[in-house]
Design a protein around this motif. Structure first.
Motif, PDB file in Angstrom:
ATOM      1  N   PHE A 106      28.474  84.784 -79.057  1.00 49.01           N
ATOM      2  CA  PHE A 106      28.311  83.137 -79.085  1.00 49.01           C
ATOM      3  C   PHE A 106      27.229  82.844 -79.701  1.00 49.01           C
ATOM      4  N   LYS A 107      26.279  83.836 -79.936  1.00 56.20           N
ATOM      5  CA  LYS A 107      25.136  83.392 -80.700  1.00 56.20           C
ATOM      6  C   LYS A 107      25.597  83.236 -82.373  1.00 56.20           C
ATOM      7  N   VAL A 155      35.439  78.612 -76.335  1.00 47.04           N
ATOM      8  CA  VAL A 155      33.894  78.978 -76.274  1.00 47.04           C
ATOM      9  C   VAL A 155      33.712  79.619 -75.287  1.00 47.04           C
ATOM     10  N   ILE A 156      34.297  79.287 -74.085  1.00 48.10           N
ATOM     11  CA  ILE A 156      33.980  80.386 -72.957  1.00 48.10           C
ATOM     12  C   ILE A 156      34.278  81.719 -73.224  1.00 48.10           C
ATOM     13  N   LEU A 194      28.260  81.678 -82.993  1.00 45.65           N
ATOM     14  CA  LEU A 194      28.951  80.518 -83.064  1.00 45.65           C
ATOM     15  C   LEU A 194      27.996  79.341 -83.051  1.00 45.65           C
ATOM     16  N   ALA A 195      26.901  79.430 -82.411  1.00 45.79           N
ATOM     17  CA  ALA A 195      26.110  78.294 -82.113  1.00 45.79           C
ATOM     18  C   ALA A 195      25.215  78.326 -83.181  1.00 45.79           C
ATOM     19  N   GLU A 196      24.831  79.298 -84.091  1.00 46.81           N
ATOM     20  CA  GLU A 196      24.239  79.195 -85.175  1.00 46.81           C
ATOM     21  C   GLU A 196      25.008  78.370 -86.383  1.00 46.81           C
ATOM     22  N   LYS A 197      26.483  78.850 -86.450  1.00 43.23           N
ATOM     23  CA  LYS A 197      27.442  78.180 -87.375  1.00 43.23           C
ATOM     24  C   LYS A 197      27.302  76.524 -86.941  1.00 43.23           C
ATOM     25  N   VAL A 198      27.328  76.105 -85.784  1.00 43.10           N
ATOM     26  CA  VAL A 198      27.470  74.942 -85.462  1.00 43.10           C
ATOM     27  C   VAL A 198      26.122  74.308 -85.750  1.00 43.10           C
ATOM     28  N   LYS A 199      25.171  74.898 -85.254  1.00 41.82           N
ATOM     29  CA  LYS A 199      23.743  74.246 -85.495  1.00 41.82           C
ATOM     30  C   LYS A 199      23.316  74.125 -87.025  1.00 41.82           C
ATOM     31  N   ILE A 240      31.796  83.230 -75.347  1.00 42.33           N
ATOM     32  CA  ILE A 240      30.431  83.603 -74.542  1.00 42.33           C
ATOM     33  C   ILE A 240      30.764  84.952 -74.034  1.00 42.33           C
ATOM     34  N   GLU A 241      31.825  85.089 -73.314  1.00 39.82           N
ATOM     35  CA  GLU A 241      32.120  86.571 -72.475  1.00 39.82           C
ATOM     36  C   GLU A 241      32.403  87.511 -73.373  1.00 39.82           C
ATOM     37  N   GLY A 271      30.261  88.035 -75.818  1.00 43.12           N
ATOM     38  CA  GLY A 271      29.050  88.164 -76.394  1.00 43.12           C
ATOM     39  C   GLY A 271      28.901  87.815 -77.858  1.00 43.12           C
TER      40      GLY A 271
END
Lengths: 279, 279
Positions: A264-265, A255-256, A267-272, A259-260, A262
């Motif tokens: 991350f968005k 995950v880090i 991934l966060a959308e998939k999780v949400k 993020i690095e 760029g």
């Protein structure tokens, strides 16, 4: 064995904590509810709040239609071993422990009907003082596929599960321990370790918890669970838990990296999206 | 600048999401509330639900007593830079971003009064549809020690914070980012990574979430937060977050070691005791 009154089955609940006590309370007026706890004060309180109809010694209680062991899971195998000769051939032996392999392995050595059980329900505040007649409402009640129940005995178990408002789900003990390792034991270690880490950081800056919001409160809620019970579930499933922690650490690093890079968005959308479909 | 009506201060809220919209709603009848959002539908809804009295263009709005930027934190520095020449000398420039270093560094380049702000309040469901006039009740509202407020301007900011029911706490931007990195940004990454890890495991066993209880639900709640906002808070505090994740990984390994050495109960009790004193 015979029922003491016509349309009532009898249950003997060993361990009158949150789960055992709530089980009794949920069956009020539907079953003959006998109980035992090593702590006499707990027995007295269970009687006072109507969680059980009557307290019995272990010898007397084991004559009930179904015996449910609701003590921390690490003690269940010992309890069964110690009382192996006292169980009744016609009784059903069940438990409510958070892991199933160690329990079922011991149960099959007893000359009774047996089935492992695990209601997926709880609160972080345990004990007879926090029992709740609605604790099991709409929850899943896991039952192990490894059992020796006759059709008649199975009907009694299913009646019990439905009488407390839960849905029975049959699964192998091994699948149970694997899946609950992921959905319960791992989250507990993650949550506890997070709070423990912040406690260590608190030594450098003593007011960090002043700035804690509801996010931290919820993320660490389960780390306030009963230490003895929580330890038991991890200890009796440690091989799985260790493997999952190790894979989880790899995921943190991944995950880090995301993020690095760029990304991350996405991934966060998939999780949400996946999470919001579940709750 | 002059107030438009006698005893009312005016506020211009840029970004009418959960925080901006709730801020407006909380000040209803107490402040003159102007608003702006890049999304015209959001502006219309904010007016309909009474979150703001009037929508204004950025040029008009910047004449208010206080301008509060409530957009995802990664966009705040750009917004300030882009509008640097439009701010009023006598206005107060504030924000509600989840990190403070990048914001305050940009604010000090503007020829206005400035102060960084961060209300420690939120929900995982964002947007104007979820605004709440009680969102800030009893919560901490962080204000940065790095500011150029006069006593008179400070009184206006403190009135704002108290009018929404919050408690002002002054802290340096660096301490804020360090502490919130621990209590908010780290828990978010931990929570999101946990759920993401389970999603990966779901590919092996497709029904694991069927067995998920309230423990997992709470532990992963913040991973349902708005992806853009969440990404912003981590991205603008990445050095801290990376260091904390790395130390947290060491703590996970330490906890496994404690379990294997049979010392877990003591640790779990210590954690539970400290946590129960906070919540």
């Amino acid at each position: 064995m015979k029922q003491l009154e016509d349309s009532f089955f009898s249950i003997f609940i060993i361990g009158l904590g949150l789960i055992g006590g709530s089980l009794g309370l949920s069956l009020k007026g539907k079953w003959l509810r006998y109980g035992y706890d090593i702590d006499r004060d707990v027995v007295r309180e269970a009687l006072e709040v109507g969680a059980i109809d009557k307290s019995l010694s272990i010898e007397e209680g084991l004559k009930s239609d179904i015996v449910v062991i609701s003590i921390p899971v690490q003690f269940i195998p010992y309890f069964i071993r110690e009382n192996r000769d006292k169980f009744y051939k016609d009784s059903i032996l069940m438990d409510t422990g958070s892991t199933k392999r160690v329990v079922v392995d011991e149960m099959r050595k007893v000359d009774s009907f047996f089935i492992g059980g695990h209601p997926i329900a709880g609160k972080e505040k345990g004990g007879i003082k926090n029992i709740d007649s609605h604790l099991f409402d709409g929850k899943i009640f896991v039952l192990t596929e490894e059992n020796n129940l006759t059709e008649e005995k199975k009907r009694i178990v299913l009646k019990l599960v439905r009488d407390i408002g839960s849905f029975p789900v049959f699964i192998s003990a091994d699948d149970h321990d694997y899946i609950l390792g992921l959905t319960s034991h791992l989250p507990y270690v993650v949550s506890l370790s997070l709070f423990y880490y912040l406690m260590k950081k608190e030594k450098d800056k003593d007011n960090i918890f002043k700035f804690a919001g509801s996010g931290l409160r919820d993320t660490t809620r389960i780390s306030s669970g009963d230490p003895v019970m929580s330890y038991g579930m991890i200890k009796t499933n440690l091989d799985h838990v260790k493997r999952f922690i190790s894979e989880y650490i790899d995921t943190l690093k991944e995950v880090i990296d995301v993020i690095e890079k760029g990304k991350f968005k996405e991934l966060a959308e998939k999780v949400k999206e996946r999470r919001d479909r579940i709750w």
